[in-house]
Design a protein around this motif. Sequence first.
Motif, PDB file in Angstrom:
ATOM      1  N   ASN A  58      21.883  39.307   0.742  1.00 15.75           N
ATOM      2  CA  ASN A  58      22.586  40.426   0.121  1.00 15.75           C
ATOM      3  C   ASN A  58      24.071  40.383   0.473  1.00 15.75           C
ATOM      4  OD1 ASN A  58      22.476  42.800  -1.509  1.00 15.75           O
ATOM      5  ND2 ASN A  58      22.682  44.044   0.333  1.00 15.75           N
ATOM      6  N   LYS A  59      24.380  40.073   1.732  1.00 13.53           N
ATOM      7  CA  LYS A  59      25.771  39.997   2.184  1.00 13.53           C
ATOM      8  C   LYS A  59      26.488  38.782   1.607  1.00 13.53           C
ATOM      9  CE  LYS A  59      26.328  43.561   4.975  1.00 13.53           C
ATOM     10  NZ  LYS A  59      27.419  44.539   4.791  1.00 13.53           N
ATOM     11  N   LEU A  60      25.775  37.667   1.564  1.00 15.22           N
ATOM     12  CA  LEU A  60      26.410  36.419   1.116  1.00 15.22           C
ATOM     13  C   LEU A  60      26.596  36.359  -0.398  1.00 15.22           C
ATOM     14  CD1 LEU A  60      24.622  33.791   3.407  1.00 15.22           C
ATOM     15  CD2 LEU A  60      26.909  34.751   3.682  1.00 15.22           C
ATOM     16  N   PHE A  61      25.635  36.902  -1.146  1.00 12.92           N
ATOM     17  CA  PHE A  61      25.654  36.729  -2.603  1.00 12.92           C
ATOM     18  C   PHE A  61      25.741  38.040  -3.388  1.00 12.92           C
ATOM     19  CE2 PHE A  61      23.079  33.204  -0.781  1.00 12.92           C
ATOM     20  CZ  PHE A  61      23.958  32.160  -1.065  1.00 12.92           C
ATOM     21  N   ASN A  62      25.965  39.172  -2.687  1.00 15.74           N
ATOM     22  CA  ASN A  62      26.107  40.479  -3.349  1.00 15.74           C
ATOM     23  C   ASN A  62      24.971  40.759  -4.343  1.00 15.74           C
ATOM     24  OD1 ASN A  62      28.579  41.174  -2.065  1.00 15.74           O
ATOM     25  ND2 ASN A  62      29.653  39.794  -3.468  1.00 15.74           N
TER      26      ASN A  62
END
Length: 360
Positions: A58-62
């Motif tokens: 979620n943080k890396l690829f939104n």
Amino acid sequence: MEKEIHIPCEKKSIIQSMPIYIITSLALIVVLFLSIGVSVTIGSVDISIKEVYEIIFNKLFNLNIVIDSAVNDVVWLIRLPRIILAIGVGIGLSVVGIVMQAIVKNPLADPYILGVSSGASLGATVAVMFGIGSLFGTNAIGVCGFIGAFIVSMLVLLISNIGGRSNSIKLLLAGMALSSVCSAFSSFIVYFANNAEGMQSITFWLMGSLAGADWSEIQFILPTILLGTVFFITQYRTLNLMLLGDEVSVTLGTDLHKYRHLYLIVTSLMIGTLVYASGMIGFVGLVIPHIVRMIFGTDHKKIIPIGAILGAIFLIWADVLSRTIIKGTEIPIGILISMIGAPCFIWLMVKKTYGFGGKN
């Protein structure tokens, strides 16, 4: 005419044709990634692996996945930075330990052998007792420790070149002398400052800890350590020559003097960075190189990458133990590693008569 008889040869698979050290490196990389995934779930708050990877992706690829904010903070702001810092510190200490042992031709050398630890300790002591490091804010102890470690390393180089070119013996003697001087000054300052709170801060920092890990520091620390590691992997031929000594190397057309200076500067930067991030953590740079050399010999082309990955795995699990072994409290990781490392080192020495490099 007799017909030629062709005996079919069994084709080797890709894995069978690979050198054993490459297979080992790949296996250790898999173990490293598994260690990251599992270690993030361990702690006072139970978190599933599924939640961990949801937060990371979620943080890396939104991906806009709905995640509990408390769980998100525990994983992304507390546990994961510690694990990534543990990886950087484990890699750095293992690689610098291997390189230092080659530079000074001493299997008992560790990353702090040339007075770096005493220089870092003096820098930290000055920062706390005199308030000199207040310019650096909350990172005052770490920054001054880095400055102290780097200054002492440069002084070792300077002193070892007085009265002729430096060699491994002169480097060791210069390091021991400066280490004694720095330790004496640290004790002198502590004795006269009479600052109990400051002494407690220094003691805790000297024990080593990964508790202060955050992403802003990791963005600087991890690239520094990885670049240093890649640099030393490319220097494996020269590091192998260092084990043979200066006389043999000169006859082979390589003057080790300039390389020794260059390597000490790079290792000093790496150690200063590690000291800044985690304080003093011993035995990793001593035990890991010995284990790797016993299995794979002295070729630095093999032992640097394997030692780096093994050091990262070791420190991840040491950090997990430090924060879970006693419920509700955290043992400084430096204490825990010394408690584990010293008996392991003695066992390694007793189990096998250990020459420098062991099996070739």
